[in-house]
Design a protein around this motif. Structure first.
Motif, short mmCIF file in Angstrom:
data_model
loop_
_atom_site.label_atom_id
_atom_site.label_comp_id
_atom_site.label_asym_id
_atom_site.label_seq_id
_atom_site.Cartn_x
_atom_site.Cartn_y
_atom_site.Cartn_z
N LEU A 31 51.11 29.85 22.69
CA LEU A 31 51.07 29.24 21.38
C LEU A 31 49.65 28.57 21.30
N THR A 32 49.06 27.90 22.23
CA THR A 32 48.10 27.03 22.13
C THR A 32 46.73 27.99 22.06
N SER A 35 48.59 31.39 18.81
CA SER A 35 49.51 31.32 17.95
C SER A 35 50.04 32.46 17.07
N PHE A 89 54.44 18.12 13.07
CA PHE A 89 53.10 18.34 12.53
C PHE A 89 52.69 17.70 11.17
N LEU A 193 45.49 18.53 14.72
CA LEU A 193 46.19 19.84 15.27
C LEU A 193 46.39 19.57 16.62
N TYR A 197 50.56 19.59 17.93
CA TYR A 197 51.29 20.80 18.98
C TYR A 197 51.24 20.30 20.27
N SER A 198 51.07 19.03 20.53
CA SER A 198 51.24 18.26 21.86
C SER A 198 52.76 18.12 22.13
#
Length: 476
Positions: A31-32, A35, A89, A193, A197-198
């Protein structure tokens, strides 16, 4: 009970199949790094509802991805109340850009929408056509100095779209904002971002290098918006009733003036912070989405010269030498089809996130209460059941007959339901006018045949989209 089922209300029901990932990190690395490719692979392997796990044990997120048009319609429209913008997000966007129309919910959203809606009627938006044409003409004139007659249409369309939305928002204060947005937006969006996503984040208040860079960019961006808002409100307050405020005061019917004046008996008006939040969201959504559509429309036409000629012939026949007007949108159906097909292949919002409030069922699979739900126009717009030969660029997919025969949410670049993009008519107006003027002035040949992209807050090109241009007539 099988491993592919869950017990819900005492009944065994189907769980969504899961995309295989690494034992410790699941699909986090996929995904990283890609994605959009990961979501496509999930749909190809497992169908229209797929679970994707990402992150280490204890911090692992489980995404329920919904790829069918019918599923998208339920999440965005028919069951929209069950799917909220409560995921991490959206919270990161709120923390950076404020709680404007993109991120607000419940009564906050309804109040904002009621105040803003009159500013986005078709009649009001059509009045911005001249501003879009003026900014497009300036961009086209600058191409006369292009080195080796090559332009990067991604860079150029981003600059054009930003200048157009800044002119419409701020009137004559364009220059004061464009440089700041150009410099600060990339820093802030990259920060959003990374944190969004982290699996875990340090507090924003800690003086890490990333936090300090983002805070400095936000301070500069907030500062220019707050200054213009204060100047505008001060000038308006000092104007004599009925007097001509002029370019230095009211500055015409720009969107900021209208936002500052927006009020109703039930909803009062926007205070200074709320005004800034709306402005920032309009700057973000208003320029990046249109820039993406224009970039890839030009790139795809540059790769398909016969379709480029067909679009140009329509423009020449309808417009001749006169400037385009809002009424011309209905007279340029093929150009509109080109843009819609570009938005199918390269949707500006390639991924949409929600959080399920209560348990639901989509396409025969359970969506648990509290689940993170992912819609992916990038995938749905390529769904083989609805789009034959989905990677082929074919504007005739959007003839009226073809659109009427297709599922409503097979194409949804502007979202849908009660949270559909309020600016979609403006985006189409700007895109059609800019594309018409551009094709009338220049022919395009692709230098970069493939343009890499990634999903950010919006879809972004991660490499150049260079085209060789040939003048067809003097720039307007």
């Amino acid at each position: 009970m099988s491993v592919d089922s869950v017990v819900s209300n005492g009944t065994e029901r189907a769980a969504a199949p899961q995309l295989a990932g690494l034992p410790l990190l699941g699909s986090l690395l996929d995904l990283t790094s890609d994605s959009l490719g990961t979501y496509l692979r999930a749909q190809h392997r497992h169908g229209d509802v797929v679970r994707i796990s990402a992150g280490p044990p204890g911090l692992r997120a489980e995404l329920h991805c919904v790829f069918s048009p019918e599923g998208a319609q339920r999440v965005l429209a028919s069951e929209a109340a069950n799917y909220r913008k409560d995921n991490p997000f959206y919270q990161e966007i709120r923390d950076s850009f404020g709680n404007g129309l993109l991120t607000s919910q419940d009564e906050d959203y309804l109040r904002q929408r009621r105040l803003v809606q009159p500013l986005f009627t078709k009649r009001r938006v059509d009045g911005y056509a001249a501003a879009v044409a003026a900014e497009t003409a300036q961009t086209l004139e600058s191409w006369q100095e292009a080195v080796d007659s090559v332009v990067d249409v991604s860079v150029e369309m981003t600059h054009l779209a930003l200048r157009a939305v800044a002119r419409i928002l701020f009137g004559t204060d364009v220059e004061a904002t464009v440089d700041v947005v150009d410099r600060c937006f990339p820093v802030i969006t990259e920060y959003v971002l990374r944190r969004g996503y982290s699996p875990a984040n340090l507090p924003r208040s800690w003086p890490t290098p990333a936090n300090r860079r983002a805070a400095a960019a936000l301070d500069e961006l907030y500062g220019v918006c707050d200054r213009i808002i204060a100047e505008r409100r001060g000038a308006d307050a000092g104007a004599e009733p009925g007097a001509d405020a002029g370019a230095g005061a009211r500055k015409g019917e720009d969107l900021l003036t209208l936002l500052a004046a927006a009020q109703s008996a039930d909803d009062a008006s926007f205070d200074a912070d709320e005004l800034r939040e709306q402005v920032l969201i309009f700057l973000l959504a208003g320029h990046e989405t249109t820039a993406t559509s224009l970039t890839f429309a030009l790139h795809l036409l540059a790769k398909n010269p016969e379709l480029q000629d067909r679009a140009r012939e329509e423009v020449s026949r309808v417009l001749g030498d006169r400037p385009p007007q809002a009424a011309d949108l209905e007279r340029l159906p093929y150009l509109t089809q080109v843009l819609k097909e570009a938005m199918r292949l390269f949707p500006a919002a390639p991924v949409i996130g929600r959080q399920a409030v209560a348990e639901a069922e989509i396409d025969g699979h359970v969506i648990p209460a509290g689940a993170t739900v992912i819609l992916a126009p990038w995938v749905t717009h390529r769904h083989p059941e609805h789009w034959p030969d989905p990677e082929r660029f074919d504007p005739d997919r959007f003839t009226p007959q073809a659109e009427a025969a297709r599922a409503r949410y097979a194409w949804f670049p502007f979202g849908g339901g009660p949270r559909a993009c309020i600016g979609q008519h403006f985006s189409m107006l700007e895109s059609v006018i800019a594309l018409a003027m551009t094709l009338r002035s220049y022919a395009f040949e692709a230098v970069d045949t493939e343009v890499p992209v990634a999903a950010g807050i919006t879809l972004r090109a991660t490499g150049p989209a260079r085209c060789r241009i040939r003048p067809l007539r003097p720039a307007p």
